[in-house]
Design a protein around this motif. Structure first.
Motif, PDB file in Angstrom:
ATOM      1  N   ARG A  43       0.829  -1.207   0.000  1.00 19.20           N
ATOM      2  CA  ARG A  43       0.000   0.000   0.000  1.00 19.20           C
ATOM      3  C   ARG A  43       0.860   1.252   0.000  1.00 19.20           C
ATOM      4  O   ARG A  43       0.887   2.017   0.955  1.00 19.20           O
ATOM      5  CB  ARG A  43      -0.907   0.034   1.245  1.00 19.20           C
TER       6      ARG A  43
ATOM      7  N   THR B  42      -1.193   3.678  -9.413  1.00 18.09           N
ATOM      8  CA  THR B  42      -1.595   2.315  -9.070  1.00 18.09           C
ATOM      9  C   THR B  42      -1.175   1.326 -10.156  1.00 18.09           C
ATOM     10  O   THR B  42      -0.694   0.227  -9.862  1.00 18.09           O
ATOM     11  CB  THR B  42      -3.127   2.251  -8.908  1.00 18.09           C
TER      12      THR B  42
ATOM     13  N   VAL C 247      -3.537  -3.480  -3.625  1.00 16.52           N
ATOM     14  CA  VAL C 247      -4.804  -3.152  -4.304  1.00 16.52           C
ATOM     15  C   VAL C 247      -5.707  -4.384  -4.331  1.00 16.52           C
ATOM     16  O   VAL C 247      -5.288  -5.495  -3.998  1.00 16.52           O
ATOM     17  CB  VAL C 247      -4.568  -2.675  -5.756  1.00 16.52           C
TER      18      VAL C 247
END
Lengths: 198, 198
Positions: free
Chosen positions: A10, A16, A47
């Protein structure tokens, strides 16, 4: 082959997609093709697995993206056989050279081939990544009984070209114009594809 | 690839031949083919260079002996062309398989090929050791103007077989009977050897 980006879970930041690719690269490099799962890559990138699927599709797609492959063999190879097996030998060499003759495009391929030859593992990225993706569409284009051996004879000549023209860069083969090589090697592949059985 | 025998200079003991071979193995592995000299091997083994020559002949011979090569390509390859270029393709595949299909015989060859593909150096044992010794007799058997490219096309198919049949052991190619492979690949080599230029 480990990612250039952050290693923490994270990690935050807006990239992302980049985080997922970095996690995927690490996983493929460390755990091989079979040992890599979308779920584990997602966890490592911090994710949801659904997001990995959303960005990249299935594991094969993630593999091609993570290793920055210049071409998708699952898309390109069937086009070689669309006009029929006739002439497919020359079209196959031409397609092969259009990817490999580009020094930038072949970079990730060379890395996988080199590693795969040293590892000798069933699960190397060379076998499960490249070769599997190349052999499947070839096999699908040929009649069943001896498709496997015909495909592997084709692969044997292509792998030999990879070694001698690109990895070892033997002269004069490394500098031979593409169309001359098409004329030399095309008939070899054509005979392997549809020549009479010995 | 470093020798199993003693490492000190002038180690004593009656096995002078073994000491020389161990020194040669270390030198070829550490310094490559070009970086190895009979003189330096002799110094490392604590013997006179003349003794190395006496036991092993020239550097090429020392190389073949040190790496325990199962066959001398300089002796075997010319026999393929003695009856003429006609049929040489099949004879060449058959000779190649007679060496490589023996798991014990191919061991040192596989080691050199694997290392050579990783190193990428001009001076690898693969290039300067094996490939040079294989290419020279082939080149000598063919007419001059395009002998080089014909030989390298032959080499490209042979190297591809080494990779797929032995290093990667792709099935069904790895288990294909030798004579079937001779029938498939012989005509390929024949065309590379004396087929019409494209």
């Amino acid at each position: 082959m480990s990612g250039a980006r952050g290693r923490g879970r994270r990690p935050g930041g807006p990239d992302t997609r980049g985080q997922i690719l970095a996690s995927a690269r690490r996983s493929f490099a460390d755990k091989g093709f079979g040992g890599t799962t979308i779920r584990a890559v997602a966890v490592d990138a911090g994710v949801d697995p659904a997001l990995v699927h959303h960005y990249f599709g299935a594991k094969d797609d993630l593999f091609l993206a993570a290793l920055e492959f210049p071409a998708d063999p699952r898309v390109l190879l069937p086009t070689v056989f669309e006009p029929g097996v006739d002439g497919a030998g020359e079209r196959l060499v031409r397609l092969f050279l259009s990817v490999w003759d580009d020094p930038h495009a072949r970079l990730p391929l060379v890395a996988v081939v080199r590693t795969g030859l040293v590892q000798e593992a069933e699960d190397s990225l060379l076998r499960q990544g490249i070769l599997r993706m190349v052999q499947r569409p070839l096999r699908a284009a040929l009649p069943a009984p001896d498709a496997d051996r015909r495909v592997q004879l084709v692969v044997s000549q292509m792998v030999g070209l990879v070694m001698t023209r690109y990895l070892l860069a033997l002269e004069p083969l490394a500098s031979m114009p593409a169309e001359e090589l098409v004329a030399w090697v095309g008939p070899t592949l054509q005979r392997y594809l549809d020549g009479p059985l010995p």
